[in-house]
Design a protein around this motif. Structure first.
Motif, PDB file in Angstrom:
ATOM      1  N   THR A  95     -11.560 -22.033 -16.609  1.00 32.37           N
ATOM      2  CA  THR A  95     -11.855 -20.656 -17.017  1.00 32.37           C
ATOM      3  C   THR A  95     -10.753 -19.729 -16.513  1.00 32.37           C
ATOM      4  N   ALA A  96     -10.343 -18.801 -17.360  1.00 32.98           N
ATOM      5  CA  ALA A  96      -9.305 -17.830 -17.003  1.00 32.98           C
ATOM      6  C   ALA A  96      -9.926 -16.435 -16.959  1.00 32.98           C
ATOM      7  N   GLN A  97      -9.651 -15.698 -15.896  1.00 34.15           N
ATOM      8  CA  GLN A  97     -10.193 -14.362 -15.707  1.00 34.15           C
ATOM      9  C   GLN A  97      -9.123 -13.308 -15.957  1.00 34.15           C
ATOM     10  N   MET A  98      -9.337 -12.467 -16.975  1.00 31.87           N
ATOM     11  CA  MET A  98      -8.445 -11.339 -17.194  1.00 31.87           C
ATOM     12  C   MET A  98      -8.644 -10.328 -16.069  1.00 31.87           C
ATOM     13  N   PHE A  99      -7.556  -9.699 -15.638  1.00 31.46           N
ATOM     14  CA  PHE A  99      -7.624  -8.825 -14.471  1.00 31.46           C
ATOM     15  C   PHE A  99      -6.565  -7.738 -14.606  1.00 31.46           C
TER      16      PHE A  99
ATOM     17  N   ALA B 218     -18.843 -17.095 -16.417  1.00 31.32           N
ATOM     18  CA  ALA B 218     -18.267 -15.752 -16.486  1.00 31.32           C
ATOM     19  C   ALA B 218     -18.389 -15.035 -15.152  1.00 31.32           C
ATOM     20  N   GLU B 219     -19.527 -15.160 -14.482  1.00 35.60           N
ATOM     21  CA  GLU B 219     -19.716 -14.514 -13.196  1.00 35.60           C
ATOM     22  C   GLU B 219     -18.866 -15.176 -12.111  1.00 35.60           C
ATOM     23  N   THR B 220     -18.787 -16.492 -12.148  1.00 35.90           N
ATOM     24  CA  THR B 220     -17.960 -17.207 -11.174  1.00 35.90           C
ATOM     25  C   THR B 220     -16.501 -16.806 -11.305  1.00 35.90           C
ATOM     26  N   SER B 221     -16.014 -16.741 -12.522  1.00 39.27           N
ATOM     27  CA  SER B 221     -14.618 -16.400 -12.776  1.00 39.27           C
ATOM     28  C   SER B 221     -14.253 -15.057 -12.160  1.00 39.27           C
ATOM     29  N   GLU B 222     -15.058 -14.045 -12.415  1.00 37.40           N
ATOM     30  CA  GLU B 222     -14.775 -12.707 -11.893  1.00 37.40           C
ATOM     31  C   GLU B 222     -14.917 -12.663 -10.375  1.00 37.40           C
ATOM     32  N   ALA B 223     -15.979 -13.276  -9.856  1.00 34.04           N
ATOM     33  CA  ALA B 223     -16.227 -13.235  -8.417  1.00 34.04           C
ATOM     34  C   ALA B 223     -15.101 -13.898  -7.632  1.00 34.04           C
ATOM     35  N   GLU B 224     -14.669 -15.060  -8.085  1.00 32.86           N
ATOM     36  CA  GLU B 224     -13.623 -15.778  -7.352  1.00 32.86           C
ATOM     37  C   GLU B 224     -12.271 -15.077  -7.477  1.00 32.86           C
ATOM     38  N   ALA B 225     -12.018 -14.459  -8.628  1.00 28.96           N
ATOM     39  CA  ALA B 225     -10.769 -13.713  -8.786  1.00 28.96           C
ATOM     40  C   ALA B 225     -10.715 -12.533  -7.830  1.00 28.96           C
ATOM     41  N   LEU B 226     -11.796 -11.767  -7.751  1.00 26.96           N
ATOM     42  CA  LEU B 226     -11.809 -10.606  -6.867  1.00 26.96           C
ATOM     43  C   LEU B 226     -11.734 -11.031  -5.407  1.00 26.96           C
ATOM     44  N   PHE B 227     -12.416 -12.119  -5.069  1.00 28.00           N
ATOM     45  CA  PHE B 227     -12.348 -12.643  -3.706  1.00 28.00           C
ATOM     46  C   PHE B 227     -10.915 -12.991  -3.329  1.00 28.00           C
ATOM     47  N   ARG B 228     -10.236 -13.713  -4.202  1.00 30.69           N
ATOM     48  CA  ARG B 228      -8.852 -14.104  -3.923  1.00 30.69           C
ATOM     49  C   ARG B 228      -7.926 -12.889  -3.881  1.00 30.69           C
ATOM     50  N   PHE B 229      -8.146 -11.935  -4.756  1.00 32.91           N
ATOM     51  CA  PHE B 229      -7.276 -10.763  -4.832  1.00 32.91           C
ATOM     52  C   PHE B 229      -7.332  -9.964  -3.531  1.00 32.91           C
ATOM     53  N   GLU B 230      -8.528  -9.749  -2.995  1.00 37.27           N
ATOM     54  CA  GLU B 230      -8.670  -8.934  -1.793  1.00 37.27           C
ATOM     55  C   GLU B 230      -8.340  -9.705  -0.519  1.00 37.27           C
ATOM     56  N   THR B 231      -8.865 -10.915  -0.393  1.00 37.07           N
ATOM     57  CA  THR B 231      -8.624 -11.672   0.835  1.00 37.07           C
ATOM     58  C   THR B 231      -7.223 -12.254   0.888  1.00 37.07           C
TER      59      THR B 231
ATOM     60  N   GLU C 104      11.922  -0.042 -18.854  1.00 38.08           N
ATOM     61  CA  GLU C 104      10.980   0.474 -17.857  1.00 38.08           C
ATOM     62  C   GLU C 104       9.712  -0.373 -17.876  1.00 38.08           C
ATOM     63  N   LEU C 105       9.264  -0.768 -16.709  1.00 34.36           N
ATOM     64  CA  LEU C 105       8.001  -1.490 -16.604  1.00 34.36           C
ATOM     65  C   LEU C 105       6.865  -0.482 -16.777  1.00 34.36           C
ATOM     66  N   VAL C 106       6.067  -0.633 -17.836  1.00 29.50           N
ATOM     67  CA  VAL C 106       5.067   0.387 -18.172  1.00 29.50           C
ATOM     68  C   VAL C 106       3.643  -0.152 -18.267  1.00 29.50           C
ATOM     69  N   GLY C 107       3.468  -1.463 -18.184  1.00 26.13           N
ATOM     70  CA  GLY C 107       2.129  -2.017 -18.313  1.00 26.13           C
ATOM     71  C   GLY C 107       1.965  -3.259 -17.485  1.00 26.13           C
ATOM     72  N   THR C 108       0.748  -3.532 -17.076  1.00 26.49           N
ATOM     73  CA  THR C 108       0.474  -4.681 -16.211  1.00 26.49           C
ATOM     74  C   THR C 108      -0.793  -5.399 -16.654  1.00 26.49           C
ATOM     75  N   GLY C 109      -0.875  -6.631 -16.260  1.00 29.26           N
ATOM     76  CA  GLY C 109      -2.080  -7.431 -16.461  1.00 29.26           C
ATOM     77  C   GLY C 109      -1.856  -8.771 -15.799  1.00 29.26           C
ATOM     78  N   THR C 110      -2.904  -9.332 -15.241  1.00 33.22           N
ATOM     79  CA  THR C 110      -2.766 -10.637 -14.640  1.00 33.22           C
ATOM     80  C   THR C 110      -3.932 -11.516 -15.054  1.00 33.22           C
ATOM     81  N   LEU C 111      -3.870 -12.765 -14.658  1.00 29.91           N
ATOM     82  CA  LEU C 111      -4.848 -13.763 -15.063  1.00 29.91           C
ATOM     83  C   LEU C 111      -5.093 -14.669 -13.868  1.00 29.91           C
ATOM     84  N   TYR C 112      -6.358 -14.951 -13.589  1.00 24.60           N
ATOM     85  CA  TYR C 112      -6.696 -15.870 -12.506  1.00 24.60           C
ATOM     86  C   TYR C 112      -7.370 -17.103 -13.087  1.00 24.60           C
TER      87      TYR C 112
END
Length: 291
Positions: free
Chosen positions: A215-219, A20-33, A202-210
């Motif tokens: 393991t899949a990370q909701m984002f 669970a920690e790896t999933s979130e950490a790697e998703a945020l790393f990829r999102f920002e970098t 109209e596009l009114v909602g968003t969500g992505t998955l890493y």
């Protein structure tokens, strides 16, 4: 708040914490970098891996949300030396504020001494949730589940990446300057599965998955205020769970704010209804430079 994971799984919540920690950490790393170089420069983005933690700094972030250190304790104990190195990184980068996120099982016994020495204070609490992909998809597809009212959810086409990014930022109250390019870049990047909710065109909602291994990370699940209370967030969760299954993932990980006395977090209850279970609550620890 505690809950057991699905009895069909032999693994415990504690055993799933590293995933669970790896999933979130790697998703945020990829999102920002993964943001374009010009955006990273303008926002002052830098990243490091210290111990087994992912350490992200965004020096020029007006929201003060994106500077985070997380993923601690996955392969080695958290020590005062590791935390000191993380804080030294932030001081060297001129980061005005950062959040350290540690699963409760990895917090060292001398944590209060470390906090006093480094200028770390306790903040809000998040709930870490884990779902079995097959269970979540089964609940999402159950005939008796109430469907969204007038909303359509679909994968995001590349041509809609910037519009999707703008809606995400608006839903979370963040500015578009620089951030729009960062968010839009993830929409077409490898291992991401962005989805959008539409209401009357109209596009009114968003969500992505890493995807990280199996393991899949909701984002970034969010719906604009005028389109809420129609079931859009649940449909975004359901669509991303189906995408996770198609990608061969076994677990889904998500986070949301913990409920306090007198509060109700709809996001939390939406996930619980779809079969997510609470693995643990995790405190946000706030670091700011001293002196």
């Amino acid at each position: 708040m505690t809950a057991s994971l699905p009895p069909s799984s032999a693994e415990t919540s504690e055993a799933k914490a590293p995933f669970a920690e790896t999933s979130e950490a790697e998703a945020l790393f990829r999102f920002e970098t993964g943001a374009p170089e010009a955006v990273r420069s303008a926002l002052g983005v830098s990243a490091a891996r210290i111990g087994d933690a992912v350490v992200l700094s965004m020096r020029n972030d007006p929201t003060r949300f994106w500077s985070k250190a997380l993923g601690f304790g996955r392969t080695a104990p958290v020590t005062s030396e590791v935390i000191a190195e993380v804080c030294a990184f932030y001081r060297a980068e001129g980061t005005p504020q950062a959040v350290l996120q540690l699963a409760p099982s990895v917090i060292p016994e001398d944590w209060s001494d470390i906090c006093a020495r480094e200028g770390i204070t306790g903040g809000s609490t998040w709930v870490k949730l884990v779902g079995d992909v097959d269970e979540v998809v089964a609940r999402a597809d159950a005939r008796d589940r109430k469907r969204a009212d007038g909303l359509r959810v679909a994968a995001v086409e590349p041509s809609d990446a910037r519009r999707w990014a703008a809606v995400m930022l608006k839903a979370f109250g963040m500015p578009e300057e620089h951030f729009l390019e960062m968010v839009a870049a993830s929409a077409t990047a490898r291992d991401w599965a962005p989805h959008a909710a539409w209401l009357d065109g109209e596009l009114v909602g968003t969500g992505t998955l890493y995807r990280s291994g199996d393991t899949a990370q909701m984002f970034s699940g969010a719906v604009l205020p005028h389109a809420r209370n129609r079931g859009g967030q649940t449909e975004l969760l359901a669509a991303r769970a189906r995408a996770a299954a198609a990608l061969g993932c076994r677990l889904i990980v998500a986070e949301t704010g913990a409920e306090t006395d007198g509060t109700h977090n709809s996001s939390l209850h939406n996930m619980l209804r779809l079969g997510f279970t609470v693995a643990y609550e995790r405190r946000n620890w706030l670091w700011q430079p001293q002196g």
